[in-house]
Design a protein around this motif. Structure first.
Motif, PDB file in Angstrom:
ATOM      1  N   ASP A 268       0.801  -1.219   0.000  1.00 32.95           N
ATOM      2  CA  ASP A 268       0.000   0.000   0.000  1.00 32.95           C
ATOM      3  C   ASP A 268       0.832   1.266   0.000  1.00 32.95           C
ATOM      4  O   ASP A 268       0.314   2.341  -0.315  1.00 32.95           O
ATOM      5  CB  ASP A 268      -0.925  -0.001   1.224  1.00 32.95           C
ATOM      6  N   ASP A 269       2.083   1.190   0.401  1.00 31.15           N
ATOM      7  CA  ASP A 269       2.911   2.400   0.407  1.00 31.15           C
ATOM      8  C   ASP A 269       3.441   2.755  -0.974  1.00 31.15           C
ATOM      9  O   ASP A 269       4.253   3.682  -1.112  1.00 31.15           O
ATOM     10  CB  ASP A 269       4.076   2.241   1.382  1.00 31.15           C
ATOM     11  N   GLY A 270       3.034   2.022  -2.014  1.00 29.92           N
ATOM     12  CA  GLY A 270       3.475   2.323  -3.362  1.00 29.92           C
ATOM     13  C   GLY A 270       4.793   1.713  -3.749  1.00 29.92           C
ATOM     14  O   GLY A 270       5.336   2.033  -4.809  1.00 29.92           O
ATOM     15  N   SER A 271       5.315   0.822  -2.924  1.00 37.21           N
ATOM     16  CA  SER A 271       6.624   0.241  -3.205  1.00 37.21           C
ATOM     17  C   SER A 271       6.480  -1.088  -3.916  1.00 37.21           C
ATOM     18  O   SER A 271       5.541  -1.854  -3.665  1.00 37.21           O
ATOM     19  CB  SER A 271       7.411   0.035  -1.907  1.00 37.21           C
ATOM     20  N   VAL A 272       7.428  -1.333  -4.827  1.00 41.22           N
ATOM     21  CA  VAL A 272       7.621  -2.649  -5.447  1.00 41.22           C
ATOM     22  C   VAL A 272       9.011  -3.099  -5.048  1.00 41.22           C
ATOM     23  O   VAL A 272      10.003  -2.441  -5.382  1.00 41.22           O
ATOM     24  CB  VAL A 272       7.486  -2.576  -6.974  1.00 41.22           C
ATOM     25  N   ARG A 273       9.075  -4.185  -4.309  1.00 41.50           N
ATOM     26  CA  ARG A 273      10.363  -4.670  -3.802  1.00 41.50           C
ATOM     27  C   ARG A 273      10.690  -6.013  -4.435  1.00 41.50           C
ATOM     28  O   ARG A 273       9.796  -6.839  -4.655  1.00 41.50           O
ATOM     29  CB  ARG A 273      10.350  -4.793  -2.276  1.00 41.50           C
ATOM     30  N   VAL A 274      11.979  -6.187  -4.698  1.00 42.12           N
ATOM     31  CA  VAL A 274      12.463  -7.437  -5.290  1.00 42.12           C
ATOM     32  C   VAL A 274      13.386  -8.095  -4.281  1.00 42.12           C
ATOM     33  O   VAL A 274      14.303  -7.443  -3.756  1.00 42.12           O
ATOM     34  CB  VAL A 274      13.194  -7.175  -6.623  1.00 42.12           C
ATOM     35  N   TRP A 275      13.148  -9.367  -4.008  1.00 47.49           N
ATOM     36  CA  TRP A 275      13.859 -10.092  -2.955  1.00 47.49           C
ATOM     37  C   TRP A 275      14.526 -11.327  -3.542  1.00 47.49           C
ATOM     38  O   TRP A 275      14.073 -11.912  -4.520  1.00 47.49           O
ATOM     39  CB  TRP A 275      12.904 -10.547  -1.848  1.00 47.49           C
ATOM     40  N   SER A 276      15.578 -11.718  -2.875  1.00 45.32           N
ATOM     41  CA  SER A 276      16.155 -13.038  -3.093  1.00 45.32           C
ATOM     42  C   SER A 276      15.598 -13.962  -2.021  1.00 45.32           C
ATOM     43  O   SER A 276      15.839 -13.752  -0.826  1.00 45.32           O
ATOM     44  CB  SER A 276      17.686 -12.974  -3.013  1.00 45.32           C
ATOM     45  N   VAL A 277      14.820 -14.956  -2.439  1.00 45.17           N
ATOM     46  CA  VAL A 277      14.165 -15.829  -1.472  1.00 45.17           C
ATOM     47  C   VAL A 277      15.189 -16.643  -0.688  1.00 45.17           C
ATOM     48  O   VAL A 277      15.000 -16.936   0.494  1.00 45.17           O
ATOM     49  CB  VAL A 277      13.163 -16.754  -2.205  1.00 45.17           C
ATOM     50  N   LYS A 278      16.312 -16.953  -1.330  1.00 47.70           N
ATOM     51  CA  LYS A 278      17.297 -17.817  -0.684  1.00 47.70           C
ATOM     52  C   LYS A 278      17.882 -17.179   0.557  1.00 47.70           C
ATOM     53  O   LYS A 278      17.965 -17.806   1.621  1.00 47.70           O
ATOM     54  CB  LYS A 278      18.396 -18.154  -1.690  1.00 47.70           C
ATOM     55  N   ASP A 279      18.323 -15.921   0.456  1.00 41.20           N
ATOM     56  CA  ASP A 279      18.957 -15.280   1.615  1.00 41.20           C
ATOM     57  C   ASP A 279      18.092 -14.190   2.234  1.00 41.20           C
ATOM     58  O   ASP A 279      18.578 -13.418   3.072  1.00 41.20           O
ATOM     59  CB  ASP A 279      20.317 -14.685   1.225  1.00 41.20           C
ATOM     60  N   ARG A 280      16.801 -14.083   1.802  1.00 40.06           N
ATOM     61  CA  ARG A 280      15.837 -13.131   2.368  1.00 40.06           C
ATOM     62  C   ARG A 280      16.329 -11.694   2.260  1.00 40.06           C
ATOM     63  O   ARG A 280      15.975 -10.859   3.077  1.00 40.06           O
ATOM     64  CB  ARG A 280      15.545 -13.463   3.833  1.00 40.06           C
ATOM     65  N   GLU A 281      17.118 -11.410   1.279  1.00 38.46           N
ATOM     66  CA  GLU A 281      17.691 -10.076   1.152  1.00 38.46           C
ATOM     67  C   GLU A 281      16.942  -9.273   0.103  1.00 38.46           C
ATOM     68  O   GLU A 281      16.640  -9.777  -0.979  1.00 38.46           O
ATOM     69  CB  GLU A 281      19.172 -10.174   0.771  1.00 38.46           C
ATOM     70  N   GLN A 282      16.637  -8.049   0.447  1.00 37.52           N
ATOM     71  CA  GLN A 282      15.995  -7.148  -0.512  1.00 37.52           C
ATOM     72  C   GLN A 282      17.030  -6.674  -1.512  1.00 37.52           C
ATOM     73  O   GLN A 282      18.011  -6.034  -1.163  1.00 37.52           O
ATOM     74  CB  GLN A 282      15.372  -5.963   0.217  1.00 37.52           C
ATOM     75  N   ILE A 283      16.794  -6.979  -2.804  1.00 32.19           N
ATOM     76  CA  ILE A 283      17.749  -6.612  -3.853  1.00 32.19           C
ATOM     77  C   ILE A 283      17.572  -5.163  -4.249  1.00 32.19           C
ATOM     78  O   ILE A 283      18.528  -4.401  -4.347  1.00 32.19           O
ATOM     79  CB  ILE A 283      17.589  -7.538  -5.069  1.00 32.19           C
ATOM     80  N   LEU A 284      16.342  -4.748  -4.488  1.00 32.65           N
ATOM     81  CA  LEU A 284      16.099  -3.359  -4.881  1.00 32.65           C
ATOM     82  C   LEU A 284      14.648  -3.019  -4.608  1.00 32.65           C
ATOM     83  O   LEU A 284      13.831  -3.881  -4.256  1.00 32.65           O
ATOM     84  CB  LEU A 284      16.460  -3.122  -6.353  1.00 32.65           C
ATOM     85  N   GLN A 285      14.316  -1.753  -4.792  1.00 36.03           N
ATOM     86  CA  GLN A 285      12.969  -1.266  -4.507  1.00 36.03           C
ATOM     87  C   GLN A 285      12.630  -0.142  -5.461  1.00 36.03           C
ATOM     88  O   GLN A 285      13.444   0.744  -5.712  1.00 36.03           O
ATOM     89  CB  GLN A 285      12.892  -0.776  -3.057  1.00 36.03           C
ATOM     90  N   PHE A 286      11.415  -0.190  -6.015  1.00 35.11           N
ATOM     91  CA  PHE A 286      10.861   0.902  -6.816  1.00 35.11           C
ATOM     92  C   PHE A 286       9.758   1.554  -5.984  1.00 35.11           C
ATOM     93  O   PHE A 286       8.890   0.867  -5.461  1.00 35.11           O
ATOM     94  CB  PHE A 286      10.288   0.394  -8.141  1.00 35.11           C
ATOM     95  N   GLN A 287       9.771   2.863  -5.887  1.00 35.89           N
ATOM     96  CA  GLN A 287       8.839   3.568  -5.023  1.00 35.89           C
ATOM     97  C   GLN A 287       8.053   4.593  -5.819  1.00 35.89           C
ATOM     98  O   GLN A 287       8.622   5.389  -6.554  1.00 35.89           O
ATOM     99  CB  GLN A 287       9.601   4.271  -3.889  1.00 35.89           C
ATOM    100  N   VAL A 288       6.750   4.564  -5.688  1.00 31.43           N
ATOM    101  CA  VAL A 288       5.860   5.580  -6.248  1.00 31.43           C
ATOM    102  C   VAL A 288       5.166   6.253  -5.074  1.00 31.43           C
ATOM    103  O   VAL A 288       4.502   5.580  -4.275  1.00 31.43           O
ATOM    104  CB  VAL A 288       4.835   4.966  -7.220  1.00 31.43           C
TER     105      VAL A 288
END
Length: 1882
Positions: free
Chosen positions: A1559-1579
């Motif tokens: 709901d905050d307008g973010s699109v986040r991309v994660w690596s499921v293996k290490d639970r790490e957020q790779i990047l984020q797009f924010q509107v």
């Protein structure tokens, strides 16, 4: 408001209705007609007298047009053989009316204070007779030619008024168009239009953002398709864009705009001169422009040729003669020694050019009778950081293997491999493109590229140029020396563009310097490499595209024969080599050739038969069975760039970055080494033990074959170096380059230490902090980033600039940072804090344009002033360094020019300050003058003319002010600053491009210049011949020993040691604010310190004395005074004492009273409190869903799912994270789950037992027990869960509290536990930890926000709470019943005063006990107070933050504060506890109260955990992030990231890459293996409601798989596969498509007017299918962004889901291959068959599922109220992966069940019952499993065929998303902001 209606432009004729002549007037012969060329109505103004025939706007002179547009556009055509005049009346901002006139009547430019007259030069039509005649005419002024084009005239009023009258434009008052002309229209605008560019072309080439705007349609001339605008019409802009054209005449542009080059200087909306842009025009126009230039340019005076009558005596023992390209003959004595060559420029007095100075030269000059700059030479080139430039394919070993030879732009470098010592072959005027050496390493041949290709032959031992050859015309590409050095072969191009091979005879070059041409041949075949055979000087071999040829010189002719390549003839051959070994006795027929190709082939060729013997191919490594077929047979090979052969091995360098060593049979790889970029050159050393490798990324390295050790000998930038900065304390250099990298080098070894890469943005300016290991960098996009070099992290990022950063500089003390951009803005930052907060930003302050970069700002040595060029090029402004307030302004244009005949104004180009001892401000101008001003008063001191021929690009002075260095004309000049000599400068060459930056090193012994590479010079002025005559060898530089102890004692006595009694208002300023000492001897600091540290001493007085010693390491604050004084005294030679004046605070005496025991009993709550407003108090998130009371769970050994990992941290909790530094235990919460994570390997374990959201947790001091608390909700009770840490099991659950628990605290001995209830019960409970039983309980009058045990006393603790209450508690165990005694301390009134931030009342929010009976308390207004626990009184307070202090930690003299304002601050509080009332202590320990450091995180701080020294710890924020913080290294690293808003959708790719939206307008991309957020797009301000990945690509190219591209940043995270595009829908109806690999948004479209509720790619990826809340379905193209189809069948009800399938639909009877379906909230499902390649989409089936007329809660459903659909379970349909004919549906209906609908039978074939309504549904692709989420927080795993299921709990809210991974082995679920990853075990 005038400018609003006039944007973007004003059509003047239309606006004033000129055809009616009501608002305008006409006089004389004015008529309207239809023009055939422009196909429209035009007005023709004719007449013999222009003043009597005209069109005037407005009608009368008393009226005004009021047009504010900056640019004036006149669309007209002069009438042939006539004159015309145009008058424009302009009003300035000071209400002065200025007339601007232009006409072909005017012969020259004239100007008064109110009238500017410009001559107009008309242009004949290209190809006409007049065009040809115009080329021979001397002057084109006068009547209009017979053939003339329609013209667009553009005038820049801002520029004209500011340049010629120094005034500012306000508006256009009137226009008069006089005879003779034909005019179409007039426009005004603030935008600069380009008529030759269409809107589509501008968008495609990305030029809209670069200031190039296509001409609007009503302003444009007609143009037929395929025609060039500039061939049919003329464009005239004034001022002109050309550099060489006169600025006082109006004429056609001569150059053409190269729209394809994004790096072009695009003209912005500011008065500036810019680089020329090309426009395709006819030849006559260009010749006419050049003719005007000749007429208006000042004439050069004839030069006198000076004749020397006195010749020096030259010894003739060893004579060498050299003839240069100018025909001059130079005679040198002792040519074997290092050479100094002086070219005397006779029109410059005494200007000398130094070439290749290595040591002092030996020659016999005449005794000078004039004074020159000494020593001569004053600079000596020491090192060059660079490789390549013209080519990356040339690097060779010397014969002994001790050195390598390689080109660096225009210089050939010889480097000793062991020591890194360099010497140079200097003489080329362009970049070196080829290189070769003979077999005995006595001769070196090098060739330069460009239009003037020159081959130079050098003597290797001395570096002397023996001969030059100019046979090739241009593009010299290859050189090869024969083994003996008697023959040299070269390949280039002649003037017809054909390849030309030249063979030179060099047998006599060493003795007589003679070089003759043996043979020459022209060839049409492509030749990329050519080599001479070692065994025969007359035999050669070459290779190129589609050919390998053998050559031979015989009887003076050069002949060749091709090698029969057969099926391999269509290849690009990259390198060729003869077999190794000189072996002159071996017959040529027995020789073997080796060749390599771009497609990965290695050929072994029979020299006699000219045929291929064997072929080997280098293929990519097989990484998976899925790609095996493609790789072995049809895959693309790895391009081989270079090959080298000896008797045993063959070494290859390839595009994949690998150097490979093969045996000659190529049976296997003996050795390989991976590089960062493609390997472009390889060379085996003569002994075969070492391999030299060069890469396209500018690296050179050597591989030892025997030891397999690889050594990098050179790293370099691959693009132009824009700037350099020096760290004086660590001997580091930092550079920024066009290759998008920021690199840090060791100044001694020039080895690269750090590398910051920015693939999307190009850095262009850099500045080093004066004392800390921090560097600030500016980018071309306007971003300013601050990096911590040691930790390679970003400290701050600011984007307030919109133009390229042209200036970036720290203040001399490092307190401030300044930045300026090309659009004129100037910014000031607070550099004392890591956040680098912006203090002030000024717009339109700095002169616009990029020409003043990268050093447009100059900071005075005293740090009080900043100088820059602005607001125009004619002025230099000086502002205050702390406020940017203007101090003075220097007008450069008012300085009288030396030539009074010149009409152009002089403009400032560069500005710089001299050292404080000199006190000058230096300005260089466009007329190549150096002007010296007094830095304080601005008084003009002196001028120096002709400092450079074509402008000065950089200047700097030495620290003592004795020498000045300037750069320009590709040379460096060193000047005597006083200018008292006969010859005041020396000139040094070596650069092949313009020099961007020059500076002296801090020790004064070095000099740096950067341009195409980094050049490091020895500055010899400060190096006298003997130590006794100059500086001593120990280099103390005047440092004195300071007796710190005695100084502190004397100061303390002089100040009397008395202080007043009020609590402190503010702390002393941090020590970082002081100005550091610049230590000249860097070695001592470099050895003792790895970073920047502050050591602080203070005395208890009204004046604080702070001692800084950068050479010291951090000391523990709990050491005694004597040790500290001794420690500081030892380092006092590099310390400085400075003072900070401060008002002395007084103590406020408070009423003292004993701790009286008070018995509290548990009573019902009388007073009802409102929810507290402080952030510290826990408030759980409201939710409707409650846990299902009936659920069916399987035994652990039979469960189909196992919770594998939890992604995220609950930022809504308070103190819900614990970390024990000694044991490494790390716990945090997410919802109702406690995560136990191993920080070493990232493995998670989960403690599950809570039903509701966990509010807080606490860990025993012995780490054996963990307690967690959660509140009550509905039927769930509040829980205190006690966990055995070793077994990870819950020992006991206690339900005592009625509401939420806000605080938990263990006593120091772990005997007691305190739990505190929230504001609704205000309950304080003490528990016995041994029996887990209740000992005492009481209620407080106000809510408690924090509680802590006193670790230094027994059974005592304190609590703080609302309305400033602080309670001191005692647990009394002396009686049979354990009781609680409490004393409420009296709070000083000063603490309870709320004076800022709108705080209504003061609440105490945190507390911590420190040693020496001191308690620190934090409040919601940012204050921290210190309390004496012996008397329970406050003795001091200070303002520690501007917002609520939520957490306090104290360790050994250091205090950490964490606030809601996102700040974490570290304070030194040594001695604060001794600041009691007068009489107790007469002095305060050294140290005092000082803020040591600060970090700003991404949200309010919710939890902290640090080690015993407060050096490192973990901090949690309300943004859902856990940060690792290291104070000593100043780093902050994300450990855990997560959403804090509701997650709306999840999508998974094959590589287990997860995408989520919230709901905050973010699109986040994660690596499921290490639970790490790779990047984020924010509107911002929008909710992202749905997303989907594009279908995976069927195959990937090799360029993606190989790691050769250094710009790919995170390839390791995505398993070497490209992530598909992501498409996301938003609440405003927009759809955005993102490219994750490039981290950019590639498409934005607006297909919906309402919220997008469902989205998906089509099966083939050709279309994007999206559904909205209004029921409309849009089909859009991801390539064009256009909506190609709108489906209205579901109109009126929201679309709930869209599903696609790859299955064939022949069973349904439709020929289109793909199916997709859409489901709406009214339980309707439509199935569609589509073939998007044929634009085919047809409805296949329509399903409607029945439901009762009432909701699940029994309420009646109003069918007209669409909002009621949100109250019903959603309708979901999915294609079945198990049975391709079935669709699985669930939704609200008569019963809770799943329905299986058959497309072929058109009916529901079976149903499966459910226990709860389904919220979400997903089917596994590779297994017969269905995952269902329910509103009762249950996750159901169901068997597809049998209908059996298992329930799983763990989520804290309704499960609204379930998603299987592609392989079906993992299941991802989401409830509100939680994301769980489950492992499927069945």
């Amino acid at each position: 408001m005038a400018h609003l209606w006039q944007h973007p432009y004003v059509n003047v004729f239309k606006h004033f209705n000129i055809a009616s002549w009501k608002k305008s007037t006409k006089e004389g012969e004015v008529s309207s007609s239809m023009d055939k060329i422009i196909k429209g109505t035009v007005f023709r103004v004719t007449g013999s007298i222009p003043a009597g025939n005209y069109i005037q706007l407005p009608k009368t002179t008393s009226q005004s047009l009021g047009l504010t547009g900056r640019y004036f556009y006149l669309l007209f055509r002069p009438i042939p053989s006539k004159y015309f005049v145009v008058h424009l009346d302009i009003v300035t901002q000071d209400n002065l009316v200025v007339r601007i006139s232009f006409s072909n009547l005017f012969k020259e430019f004239k100007s008064t204070s109110t009238w500017l007259q410009f001559p107009f030069v008309t242009s004949p039509f290209g190809g006409s007779v007049h065009s040809s005649f115009g080329s021979s005419c001397r002057d084109n002024s006068g009547p209009t030619p017979m053939s003339v084009k329609w013209t667009v005239l553009c005038l820049d009023f801002h520029y004209i008024l500011s340049m010629y009258l120094n005034r500012k434009f306000s508006y256009l008052k009137s226009i008069r168009l006089c005879a003779n002309m034909t005019v179409k229209n007039i426009f005004t605008s603030d935008m600069l239009y380009d008529p030759g560019m269409t809107l589509e072309e501008a968008k495609k080439k990305g030029l809209i953002g670069h200031g190039i705007t296509p001409m609007p349609r009503e302003m444009a001339y007609p143009l037929f398709k395929g025609d060039n605008w500039h061939d049919n019409y003329d464009l005239i802009r004034f001022p002109s864009d050309g550099k060489k054209k006169p600025h006082d005449s109006i004429q056609t542009l001569e150059t053409s705009i190269n729209h394809g080059n994004k790096n072009d200087n695009v003209r912005g909306p500011s008065p500036k001169r810019i680089a020329p842009r090309t426009v395709d025009v006819s030849k006559c126009v260009s010749e006419r422009v050049s003719m005007i230039h000749k007429l208006t340019s000042p004439r050069d005076k004839p030069r006198r040729q000076t004749v020397t009558s006195d010749l020096p005596s030259v010894g003739l023992d060893n004579l060498s003669i050299q003839q240069d390209k100018g025909g001059e003959v130079h005679i040198f004595a002792h040519p074997d020694e290092d050479l100094v060559l002086h070219h005397k420029d006779r029109n410059r007095k005494g200007e000398g050019v130094h070439i290749g100075v290595s040591d002092s030269a030996t020659y016999l000059p005449p005794k000078p009778t004039y004074k020159t700059l000494e020593p001569d030479p004053i600079l000596k080139l020491k090192r060059i950081v660079g490789f390549g430039g013209g080519t990356y394919r040339e690097a060779v070993w010397t014969l002994d293997g001790s050195a390598i030879i390689y080109p660096c732009h225009a210089i050939v470098v010889i480097m000793k491999v062991a020591s890194g010592q360099q010497r140079f072959l200097i003489g080329h005027t362009d970049k070196v493109s080829c290189l070769s050496m003979n077999g005995s390493s006595t001769l070196v041949a090098s060739g330069q590229t460009g239009q003037m290709s020159v081959v130079r032959i050098w003597k290797f031992q001395t570096g002397e140029c023996l001969a030059m050859c100019k046979t090739h015309v241009h593009s010299l590409s290859s050189l090869s020396f024969s083994h003996k050095g008697n023959v040299l072969c070269g390949v280039g191009k002649d003037n017809h563009g054909k390849n030309m091979v030249v063979i030179w005879n060099t047998s006599r070059v060493a003795k007589s310097r003679e070089v003759s041409v043996m043979a020459k041949a022209h060839s049409d075949v492509d030749i990329s490499r050519m080599k001479i055979a070692a065994f025969d000087d007359t035999r050669m071999v070459s290779c190129g595209r589609d050919n390998i040829r053998v050559w031979r010189v015989k009887e003076g002719s050069l002949r060749s024969a091709p090698v029969q390549l057969g099926e391999y003839h269509n290849m690009e051959f990259t390198d060729v080599s003869f077999e190794a070994g000189y072996q002159p006795n071996k017959a040529p027929e027995e020789r073997i050739l080796y060749a390599s190709s771009r497609s990965g082939y290695i050929f072994e060729i029979d020299y006699q038969k000219l045929s291929i013997r064997h072929v080997k191919r280098l293929l990519p490594t097989v990484k998976s069975a899925r790609r095996e077929k493609e790789t072995l047979k049809s895959g693309t090979g790895i391009g081989i760039n270079s090959i080298s052969v000896n008797e045993t091995f063959c070494v290859t360098g390839s595009d994949d970055g690998y150097l490979r060593l093969w045996p000659l049979d190529f049976a296997h790889i003996y050795l390989e080494a991976e590089h960062e970029g493609p390997v472009t050159v390889v060379d085996l050393s003569p002994d075969g033990l070492k391999i030299l490798a060069g890469t396209a990324s500018g690296n050179l390295g050597t591989l030892d074959v025997s030891t397999k050790n690889y050594t990098t000998v050179m790293r370099s930038h691959t693009g132009r170096v824009f700037g350099v900065a020096v760290d004086p304390y660590r001997k580091h250099l930092a550079t920024v380059s066009e290759d998008h990298t920021i690199r840090v080098w060791d100044a001694d070894t020039l080895q690269q230490l750090y590398d910051f890469s920015s693939p999307q943005e190009c850095p262009c300016a850099i500045s080093y902090h004066p004392s800390r290991q921090i560097v600030a960098c500016g980018f071309q996009t306007g971003v300013v980033r601050v990096f911590n070099v040691q930790t390679t992290s970003i400290l701050a990022e600011h984007r307030q600039h919109r133009g390229k950063i042209i200036g970036l500089s720290y203040s001399t003390t490092g307190d401030y940072l300044y930045s300026a951009c090309s659009l004129g803005s100037l910014a000031l930052y607070d550099a004392s804090a890591n956040s680098y907060n912006i203090i002030r930003v000024l717009a339109n302050t700095v002169a616009r344009g990029e020409r003043h970069g990268p050093d447009a700002l100059a900071v005075s040595p005293c740090g009080r002033r900043v100088a820059f060029i602005g607001p125009s090029d004619l002025t230099v402004s000086v502002v205050d360094a702390k406020s940017l307030d203007e101090v003075m302004k220097l007008d450069i244009s008012n300085i009288n020019p030396s030539n009074n005949l010149k009409t152009t104004l002089d403009m400032a180009v560069r500005v710089a300050y001299t050292p404080y001892s000199v006190g000058h401000l230096l300005v260089t101008t466009s007329e190549n003058k150096l002007i010296k001003f007094d830095a304080s008063s601005g008084r003009l001191l002196t001028e120096v003319e002709h400092i450079h021929r074509s402008g000065c690009t950089s200047l700097t002075t030495t620290s003592d002010g004795r020498y000045l260095a300037t750069a320009g004309d590709r040379v460096v000049k060193i000047w005597d600053y006083a200018m008292n000599l006969d010859i005041n400068f020396q000139v040094f060459i070596g650069h092949s491009e313009n020099i961007c930056r020059v500076l002296f090193t801090p020790d004064g012994e070095g000099f740096l210049s950067v341009g195409e590479a980094l050049y490091l010079w020895d500055f010899l002025a400060l190096r006298p011949p003997t130590p006794t005559e100059g500086r001593q060898a120990d280099k103390m530089y005047g440092a004195k020993e300071i007796d710190v102890t005695s100084q502190l004692e004397s100061m303390s006595q002089s100040f009397g040691g008395s202080y007043t009694d009020l609590p402190r208002h503010t702390p002393p300023k941090p020590a970082l604010r002081g100005s550091p000492v610049r230590v000249e001897d860097l070695s001592s600091i470099y050895k003792h310190s790895n970073g920047y540290h502050d050591d602080i001493e203070s005395v208890t007085s009204n004046r604080e004395i702070v001692v800084r010693a950068e050479a010291m390491d951090n000391r523990h604050a709990d050491t005694d005074d004597d040790e500290e004084h001794q420690h500081v005294g030892r380092a006092s030679h590099s310390a400085q004492v400075y003072q900070q004046y401060q008002r002395s605070p007084r103590h406020t005496p408070v009423k003292k009273g004993p701790i009286t025991p008070t018995r509290f009993e548990k009573k019902p709550l009388v007073e009802t409190h409102r929810p507290p407003t402080v952030h510290k108090h826990f408030t759980k998130r409201e939710k409707v869903a409650s846990m299902a009371q009936r659920r069916y769970t399987a035994p652990p050994n039979q469960a189909g799912l196992k919770l594998k990992s939890v992604m995220g941290y609950n930022g809504n909790g308070r103190s819900n994270m614990v970390w024990h530094a000694d044991t490494g235990l790390f716990f945090y919460t997410s919802g109702c789950v406690i995560i136990m994570e191993d920080l070493n390997n990232g493995e998670q374990k989960h403690l599950m037992g809570h039903v509701e959201e966990i509010s807080t947790i606490a860990l025993q001091n012995d780490c054996q027990m963990l307690v967690s608390a959660s509140g009550s909700c509905g039927l769930s009770n509040s829980q205190l869960c006690f966990w055995d840490v070793q077994q990870q099991v819950c020992s006991k659950v206690i339900n005592h509290h009625e509401q939420d628990v806000v605080c938990l605290a263990y006593s120091r001995d772990d005997r007691f536990l305190i739990s505190v209830g929230d504001y609704r019960e205000c309950l304080v409970v003490v528990w016995c930890t041994h029996t887990l039983s209740l000992l005492a309980s009481t209620r407080t009058a106000y809510p408690v926000f924090d509680v802590k045990w006193d670790p230094y006393t027994v059974n005592e603790f304190a609590s703080v709470g609302e309305k400033g209450t602080i309670l001191f508690w005692l647990l009394d165990e002396t009686t049979s019943d354990v009781s609680l005694n409490v004393h409420e301390a009296e709070v000083p009134e000063e603490l309870l005063q709320a004076h800022h931030m709108g705080v209504g009342q003061v609440d105490f929010t945190s507390l911590v006990f420190a040693g020496d009976s001191t308690l620190y308390v934090g409040s919601n207004n940012g204050k921290v107070s210190a309390w004496d626990t012996r008397h329970n009184t406050c003795f001091m307070h200070w303002e520690a933050d501007s917002s609520e202090i939520g957490l306090l930690i104290s360790r050994g003299g250091r205090l950490l504060t964490a606030s809601v304002g996102r700040n974490v601050r570290l304070w030194s509080v040594v001695g604060v506890g001794e600041m009691r009332l007068p009489g107790e202590n007469s002095g305060m320990r050294s140290g005092g109260l000082t803020m040591e450091d600060e970090m700003t995180l991404d949200g309010p701080i919710t939890c902290t955990a640090f080690d015993d020294n407060l050096d490192m710890g973990i901090v949690g924020t309300a943004a859902g992030t856990l940060w690792y913080i290291n104070w000593s290294e100043r780093t902050s690293i994300r450990l855990v990231s997560g959403h804090m808003n509701k997650v709306n959708c999840l999508a998974v790719t094959e590589g287990n890459i997860l995408a989520s939206c919230a709901d905050d307008g973010s699109v986040r991309v994660w690596s499921v293996k290490d639970r790490e957020q790779i990047l984020q797009f924010q509107v911002m301000e929008q909710a992202c409601t749905c997303l989907a990945f594009a279908p995976n690509k069927p195959e990937l190219t090799m360029s993606v798989l190989t790691p050769s591209d250094p710009t790919v940043m995170s390839h390791s995270r995505v398993d070497d596969t490209a992530i598909p595009y992501i498409v996301a829908g938003y609440s405003d109806g927009t759809v955005r498509m993102y490219d994750v690999n490039k981290v950019e948004m590639v498409l934005k479209m607006h297909p919906h007017a309402v919220t997008v509720t469902a989205i998906s790619f089509s099966s083939d990826g050709r279309m994007i299918i999206s559904g909205g809340s209004d029921g409309l379905i849009a089909v859009s193209s991801p390539t064009t962004g256009m909506t190609v189809r709108v489906i209205t069948d579901h109109n009126g009800t929201p679309i709930t889901n869209i599903d696609v399938t790859f299955k064939q639909d022949q069973d349904v009877g439709i020929t289109a291959p793909l199916l997709w379906l859409a489901t709406s909230a009214d339980r309707r499902v439509s199935v569609w068959s589509a073939d998007w390649s044929k634009d085919f989409c047809e409805l296949v089936d329509w399903m409607t599922f029945p439901a009762p007329a009432f909701a699940p809660d029994g309420s009646i459903i109003d069918k007209e109220d669409k909002a009621q659909y949100s109250l019903l379970p959603p309708s979901i349909a999915r294609f079945s992966p198990e049975e391709t004919d079935l669709i699985v549906y669930t939704g609200y209906g008569m019963q809770k069940h799943l329905q299986f609908y058959s497309l072929s039978q058109r009916k529901v074939v079976r149903t499966t019952a459910l226990t709860h309504w389904a919220n979400c549904l997903d089917l596994a692709a590779d297994s017969s499993l269905i995952a269902i989420g329910t509103n009762e927080r249950l996750l159901k795993l169901m068997d597809y065929y049998e209908g059996s299921f298992q329930d799983f709990i763990g989520h804290n809210d309704s499960v609204n998303i379930t998603k299987f991974s592609h392989d079906g082995k993992q299941l991802l679920t989401s409830a509100y902001s939680e994301i769980f990853v489950w492992e499927v075990t069945v």
